[in-house]
Write a protein that holds these residues in place. Structure first.
Motif, short mmCIF file in Angstrom:
data_model
loop_
_atom_site.label_atom_id
_atom_site.label_comp_id
_atom_site.label_asym_id
_atom_site.label_seq_id
_atom_site.Cartn_x
_atom_site.Cartn_y
_atom_site.Cartn_z
N SER A 1 1.05 16.61 17.91
CA SER A 1 1.04 15.63 16.82
C SER A 1 0.77 14.24 17.37
O SER A 1 0.83 13.99 18.60
CB SER A 1 2.38 15.65 16.07
OG SER A 1 3.41 15.09 16.87
N ALA B 1 -1.47 23.08 19.32
CA ALA B 1 -1.35 21.90 18.46
C ALA B 1 -0.35 20.91 19.01
O ALA B 1 0.71 21.28 19.54
CB ALA B 1 -0.94 22.33 17.04
N THR C 1 5.25 18.63 16.92
CA THR C 1 4.46 19.12 15.78
C THR C 1 5.32 19.96 14.85
O THR C 1 5.26 19.80 13.61
CB THR C 1 3.26 19.93 16.29
OG1 THR C 1 2.52 19.17 17.23
CG2 THR C 1 2.37 20.34 15.13
N PHE D 1 4.73 24.70 12.38
CA PHE D 1 3.30 24.60 12.09
C PHE D 1 2.70 25.96 11.74
O PHE D 1 1.82 26.06 10.89
CB PHE D 1 2.59 23.98 13.30
CG PHE D 1 1.13 23.73 13.09
CD1 PHE D 1 0.70 22.76 12.19
CD2 PHE D 1 0.18 24.46 13.78
CE1 PHE D 1 -0.65 22.52 11.99
CE2 PHE D 1 -1.17 24.22 13.59
CZ PHE D 1 -1.59 23.26 12.69
N VAL E 1 -2.46 16.87 15.04
CA VAL E 1 -1.91 16.67 13.70
C VAL E 1 -1.55 15.20 13.56
O VAL E 1 -0.64 14.70 14.24
CB VAL E 1 -0.69 17.57 13.46
CG1 VAL E 1 -0.15 17.35 12.04
CG2 VAL E 1 -1.06 19.04 13.67
N ASN F 1 3.35 12.43 19.73
CA ASN F 1 3.54 12.80 21.12
C ASN F 1 3.24 11.62 22.04
O ASN F 1 2.21 10.94 21.88
CB ASN F 1 2.64 14.00 21.47
CG ASN F 1 3.06 14.68 22.74
OD1 ASN F 1 2.91 14.14 23.82
ND2 ASN F 1 3.59 15.89 22.61
N ALA G 1 2.47 25.57 19.04
CA ALA G 1 2.57 24.14 18.73
C ALA G 1 3.66 23.50 19.58
O ALA G 1 4.65 24.14 19.98
CB ALA G 1 2.87 23.93 17.25
#
Length: 745
Positions: free
Chosen positions: A256, A254, A121, A134, A295, A259, A117
């Protein structure tokens, strides 16, 4: 498919045989290869400079109890009895539970999914109370996929599984462990022993309080430490070149919604995990599935923008993407929609000792220290994991197995493949080895790198091993066992001894797990030979005690579950674990209990009275009771002794007296010692004769515990026997094993 005995086995010394006696000589290997594993010494050294260990998680602290067996005759035991109001049989807890053990073994070899991640995240998840980021958030939910998972085998038939799961691992930690850069690796067997010691302390810590006066005692039962030991052993093996169970099948990348450059960050994370400094070692196949996750912060970000970004991700990276919607605030217990996060079942011994899974957040935790999540978050995570497994990971593995089976395995099974194998083995044709000279009669003439001790991922030997492991994780044990059989001779020819040992081990496990292979179709001699070769290579050639113990422990449990004559073979391999010194003091007692469980589970065919092994099971239960007493656990000793009495109830005379007086003296002394120490642990003062004043009701308790008129208080008897004397009492036939002398009593 060839039989297990077709391949030329590595012949260890004849004394390394499952048919030798319990007290056979320990020098089964040459002196220079004698395995020297001292778990107790390593454990004592580790404890001398360590700080107090944190408590175990609630996963291992929950220990169910059980009571006496209702199937035995009415023998009034003088050992502490268990409460019988709502409890089951003790034989169900210790001598049964084969299906639970099989399910535990199957779930232990689950696909590994690495989680990588971005920093934003992990920061979002840390705000929710998960310091590991995460990976720590989704890890507990991956151990059991909600709903049924349908898997197709190699012949196209489908089967639904309700207990399927995956193992989420941190990509950064996986890279460090795989490269051997973990600074806290230590001795894994010593760590397992310390976890068992901690578990015993937490389980019996509440048993030392006094009991109210003249209250009928509801004695606690033996804790199921065998499952804990097996779970810790299966969790202790890290990623290794010779098996691919710890290699990632897929990787979750991953980011989020916070970002600022999401697509560039995804490309950067992919590059770092594939060709950058954080890539996995060369013996890990880099062609695993990449799964991209966005996410979304439900409380701060706009779902419309996140949906647009998610559509861009699918256009750039394909359909293996998911939009995970989470709330960024931390959930507290008082919230109406709060749901407790489940405990991780597959914590390694090092994680147990370091307190992973215990309370690390500062506010609003549950009573047992576990964090909480919103119900909407839990539903979103479960949906994400199910979609990941059912729509991406399982089809990817099925496709890889089909391709490798068609392109590599089928050629090896054909005439041309066999000709090339024979040519390479005897004439050195087709050799690509970096060292070794091929020639008639042996020599390293394959693809094995003797300098770095592994096969490159694109070699046929590595592909076939990965195909067999994939088939095993897809629970297609027939294809897995045939593939392991096919590649065993190649590993032996290349002198790739850890690969050779691992192929033998997993061939045995897959054969015994296959429900379609009935006991009559499996020759126990072939199974014993493969276990013998695997254990010999692990210990003597590779000096890998952890994998050797895993090989023997799996053989014991799976042979025991087969029933019939396989239970005696399981008991003999359990004795080998004790003979080789692969376990510490607590593990030694647990394997004594497993020997008793193996013999107790053997039932005669057709309801005949002969053929059972109740005497042997009772003997090993008595020996385990003595060892528990010496270790300072009278509660466990009491339960073992009680089970021994129920086992002997079917084979002794009506008065319950052993024919040999020396053995009767030992049993009576042990019975009295167990009773005295148990009462002292509960706060009573034990005496040879009850005192005149007995406010706590000790006299009544003693009468309840000693109602058989032939048993006396034996305090102060000069002839104290121990287990060593017990094993050599009353020998009648010089060809019998020392175990059978007491067993026939």
């Amino acid at each position: 498919m060839t039989s297990p005995g077709d391949a030329t086995p590595v012949k260890p010394p004849p004394s390394f045989s499952p048919g030798s006696g319990r007290n056979a000589s320990k020098s089964r290997y040459p002196d220079e290869h004698e395995p020297t594993v001292s778990i107790d010494a390593e454990l004592a050294e580790a404890r001398s400079g360590s700080s107090p260990t944190p408590p175990l998680s609630a996963t291992t602290a929950e220990l169910p109890i059980r009571s006496a067996s209702p199937q035995s005759r009415s023998v009034r035991s003088s050992t502490p009895q268990l409460g019988r109001s709502s409890l089951g049989s003790p034989l169900e807890g210790r001598f049964g539970g084969s299906e639970d053990i099989r399910s535990l073994i199957i779930r232990a070899f689950s696909p590994t999914v690495a989680v990588y991640a971005s920093d934003d995240t992990d920061e979002l998840v840390r705000n929710k109370g998960f310091k590991g980021g995460f990976w720590e958030l989704i890890r507990p939910y991956g151990e059991t996929v909600p709903g049924k998972v349908i898997i197709r085998d190699s012949i196209g038939s489908s089967r639904a599984w309700e207990d399927y799961g995956v193992r989420f691992v941190d990509f950064k930690g996986l890279g460090r462990a795989a490269a051997g850069r973990d600074p806290e690796r230590g001795s894994r067997l010593a760590q397992i022993e310390e976890v068992l010691d901690q578990q015993l302390g937490s389980a019996e810590g509440s048993l030392g309080h006094p009991v109210p006066s003249k209250e009928v005692l509801g004695f606690p039962a033996t804790t199921p430490l065998t499952k804990l030991f097996l779970r810790q052993l299966l969790s202790a093996t890290p990623a290794a070149p010779h098996e691919t169970f710890g290699h990632p099948v897929a990787s979750v990348i991953a980011i989020s919604s916070r970002n600022e450059a999401p697509l560039e960050t995804l490309r950067q994370l992919y590059a770092e995990s594939t060709t950058g400094d954080k890539r996995l070692p060369d013996w890990v196949n880099q062609e695993y599935l990449r799964y991209y996750v966005l996410v979304h912060d439900e409380e701060r970000d706009d779902i419309t923008e996140s949906t647009k970004l998610y559509d861009q991700m699918k256009r750039h990276f394909g359909l293996h993407c998911h939009l995970l919607r989470l709330r960024s605030s931390q959930c507290v217990v008082t919230d109406d929609d709060s749901v407790q996060v489940p405990h991780c079942e597959w914590l390694s011994p090092q994680e147990h000792l370091s307190g992973v899974g215990e309370a690390e957040t500062l506010v609003d935790l549950g009573a047992d220290g576990t964090p909480y999540l919103f119900d909407s978050d839990v539903s979103a995570i479960q949906s994400f994991i199910r979609e990941l497994i059912v729509q991406s990971v399982i089809p990817f593995m099925e496709n890889r197995v089909a391709v490798w089976n068609d392109q590599v395995a089928s050629r090896r099974r054909g005439i041309s493949g066999r000709f090339m194998t024979i040519s390479r083995r005897w004439a050195g044709f087709g050799s690509s080895s970096k060292s070794g000279i091929g020639g008639p009669g042996g020599g390293n003439s394959g693809n094995y790198d003797t300098e770095q001790h592994f096969y490159l991922p694109d070699t046929p030997e590595a592909i076939l091993r990965k195909m067999a492991d994939f088939a095993f994780m897809l629970r297609d044990w027939k294809l897995a066992s045939s593939t392991y059989e096919m590649i065993r001779p190649d590993y032996q020819n290349d002198k790739a001894w850890k690969y050779h040992a691992g192929a033998h081990e997993m061939c045995v496990v897959s054969m015994l797990l296959n429900p379609l292979a009935m006991s009559s179709k499996i020759k126990l001699e072939d199974v014993d030979r493969m276990v013998e070769n695997g254990c010999y290579s692990y210990l003597t050639r590779c000096e890998d005690a952890t994998h050797a113990l895993r090989c023997l422990a799996l053989a014991v449990e799976l042979l025991k579950s087969r029933g019939g004559s396989a239970t005696e073979s399981a008991a003999k391999w359990a004795m080998r674990v004790m003979d080789f010194g692969l376990v510490g003091s607590i593990g030694h007692i647990l394997f004594m209990e497993r020997v008793a469980a193996c013999y107790a589970s053997k039932t005669p065919a057709g309801g005949a009275k002969w053929g059972a092994r109740r005497r042997k099971a009772g003997m090993w239960s008595i020996l385990a009771a003595e060892q528990w007493l010496k270790a300072g656990h009278p509660t466990l000793a009491s339960a073992c002794f009680e089970e021994a009495e129920h086992l002997y109830a079917d084979v002794l005379d009506a008065d319950g007296v052993f024919p040999m007086p020396e053995i009767q003296t030992f049993v009576d002394n042990l019975r009295h010692a167990v009773k005295v120490e148990y009462l002292q642990a509960r706060g009573f003062e034990a005496h040879a004769e009850p005192a005149a004043e007995d406010p706590l009701g000790t006299e009544e308790i003693s009468e309840k515990l000693d109602k058989r008129n032939h048993r006396r208080s034996l305090i102060g008897l000069p002839g104290q026997l121990n287990a060593g004397n017990l094993m050599n009492v009353g020998a009648r036939d010089p060809e019998d094993q020392p175990n059978d002398d007491f067993e026939r009593a």
